[in-house]
Design a protein around this motif. Structure first.
Motif, short mmCIF file in Angstrom:
data_model
loop_
_atom_site.label_atom_id
_atom_site.label_comp_id
_atom_site.label_asym_id
_atom_site.label_seq_id
_atom_site.Cartn_x
_atom_site.Cartn_y
_atom_site.Cartn_z
N ALA A 164 0.59 -1.06 -0.07
CA ALA A 164 0.06 0.12 -0.09
C ALA A 164 1.03 1.55 0.05
CB ALA A 164 -1.24 0.11 1.52
N ALA A 165 1.92 1.18 0.62
CA ALA A 165 2.99 2.62 0.70
C ALA A 165 4.18 2.48 -0.58
CB ALA A 165 3.49 2.46 2.16
N ASP A 166 4.36 1.52 -1.30
CA ASP A 166 4.94 1.77 -1.98
C ASP A 166 5.55 1.99 -4.03
OD1 ASP A 166 5.89 -1.22 -0.92
OD2 ASP A 166 5.44 -2.42 -2.12
N ALA A 167 3.32 2.97 -3.80
CA ALA A 167 3.07 4.23 -4.92
C ALA A 167 3.91 5.26 -4.00
CB ALA A 167 2.27 4.11 -5.21
N LEU A 168 4.73 5.50 -3.08
CA LEU A 168 5.77 6.76 -1.97
C LEU A 168 6.86 6.63 -2.39
CD1 LEU A 168 2.95 6.81 1.00
CD2 LEU A 168 2.58 8.22 -0.74
N ALA A 169 7.28 5.28 -2.71
CA ALA A 169 8.95 5.43 -2.64
C ALA A 169 9.52 6.31 -3.16
CB ALA A 169 8.77 3.85 -2.92
N PRO A 170 9.47 6.74 -3.90
CA PRO A 170 9.71 7.68 -5.48
C PRO A 170 10.31 8.49 -4.57
CG PRO A 170 8.48 6.40 -6.50
CD PRO A 170 7.90 5.95 -5.52
N LEU A 171 9.29 9.06 -3.81
CA LEU A 171 9.16 10.57 -2.65
C LEU A 171 10.21 10.53 -1.77
CD1 LEU A 171 5.00 11.13 -1.97
CD2 LEU A 171 6.55 11.66 -4.44
N TRP A 172 10.41 9.57 -1.58
CA TRP A 172 12.19 9.88 -0.40
C TRP A 172 13.01 10.47 -0.97
CZ3 TRP A 172 11.73 9.02 4.24
CH2 TRP A 172 10.44 7.20 4.54
N THR A 173 13.40 11.57 -0.32
CA THR A 173 14.57 12.36 -0.74
C THR A 173 16.20 12.43 -0.02
OG1 THR A 173 13.79 14.25 0.72
CG2 THR A 173 13.09 13.90 -1.99
N PRO A 174 17.29 12.20 -0.42
CA PRO A 174 18.25 12.15 1.02
C PRO A 174 17.81 13.40 2.65
CG PRO A 174 18.72 12.49 -1.43
CD PRO A 174 17.29 12.58 -1.52
N GLY A 175 18.41 12.35 3.38
CA GLY A 175 17.97 12.82 4.95
C GLY A 175 18.63 11.63 5.54
N THR A 176 18.18 12.61 6.76
CA THR A 176 17.96 11.11 8.26
C THR A 176 17.04 10.81 8.43
OG1 THR A 176 19.06 12.94 9.59
CG2 THR A 176 20.82 11.96 8.08
N GLY A 177 16.81 9.65 10.19
CA GLY A 177 15.29 10.03 10.29
C GLY A 177 15.38 8.39 10.31
#
Length: 273
Positions: free
Chosen positions: A194-207
């Protein structure tokens, strides 16, 4: 012989039977634990059939909220979250509800070194999302963002829950997810894929990302988060810890054999990869 079961629908691939049976074997208990598919409309009838051979049961989607008004007694955690994933059947036949998902989620995060999370984003608005809000509160967060496909439904389901927990939950639409993935802790409380469609939205960072999915693993969403520099906590540690807490509550014996439960679940997953 004492009987226990996992109730919910669908139950294909559920690991709870493997976890509980491994625990009973290690503890020398001749107990049984099976998966029983059950829809919300079938739950009252199932509860009416219980006899003194039952020691308890676990609940997964879509029964965690449905079961609460059917129980004789619930813990403070269940009252706050509004969902139960664990029922103990007492010798007198009373049904006592608990939520071990919260314990499992917090313990899995602490095992990964997460002891505080000032900012939290939760993906989803179901029972697991309620647990995530409670976990955020346990980790010192007083304001969280919830990303939901249906914001109106999310407000009706989560509003009262957030108030009982003591956390302020801001509901944002699915389209706004990308703006909130940079928080200290992101919890995906969504089912597999269900969350896979959001995968391209990650940007470099920490957390940190906690994805409650444990199969398939890593999810596409979790893999993308890791590639973007996030620390990732999967759903299997949470599943094992919550099941271990169930075992303690339902058997009355402590501690649960967590390591053996984890090894059994890993073996089961690898067998079908």
């Amino acid at each position: 012989m004492t009987r226990l079961a996992l109730l919910g629908f669908p139950l294909d691939g559920a690991l709870s039977p493997v976890l509980h049976q491994a625990a009973y074997a290690a503890m020398g208990l001749p107990w049984t634990y099976h998966a029983i598919e059950c829809l919300p409309q079938d739950l009252p009838r199932f509860l009416d059939t219980l006899d003194d051979s039952w020691g308890g049961f676990s609940l997964t989607m879509p029964l965690k909220r449905t079961v609460v008004p059917l129980l004789d007694e619930v813990s403070e955690t269940v009252s706050r979250i509004g969902a139960a994933n664990t029922v103990v059947v007492t010798p007198g036949g009373r049904l006592v509800g608990e939520n071990t998902d919260l314990y499992g989620m917090v313990q899995a995060l602490r095992d990964a070194g997460v002891t505080t999370a000032p900012g939290v984003t939760v993906l989803g608005a179901g029972a697991t999302a309620c647990t995530a809000l409670a976990a955020a509160y346990e980790l010192g967060c007083d304001q969280a963002v919830v990303i939901a496909r249906d914001t109106g439904r999310a407000r009706s389901l989560l509003g009262a829950t957030a108030e009982r927990i003591g956390i302020t939950a801001t509901i944002e639409p699915w389209a706004a997810a990308g703006y909130h993935l940079a928080t200290d802790l992101v919890v995906s409380a969504l089912p597999p894929y269900a969350a896979d469609a959001l995968a391209p939205l990650w940007t470099p960072g920490t957390g940190i990302l906690m994805d409650v999915v444990y199969r398939p693993w890593p999810s596409r969403f979790a893999h993308a988060a890791q590639e973007a520099g996030r620390r990732v906590v999967g759903g299997l540690p949470m599943l094992v810890h919550q099941a271990a807490r169930q075992v303690v509550l339902q058997t009355g014996h402590s501690p649960a054999p967590v390591t053996k439960m984890l090894l059994a679940s890993q073996s089961e997953i690898h067998q079908f990869e």
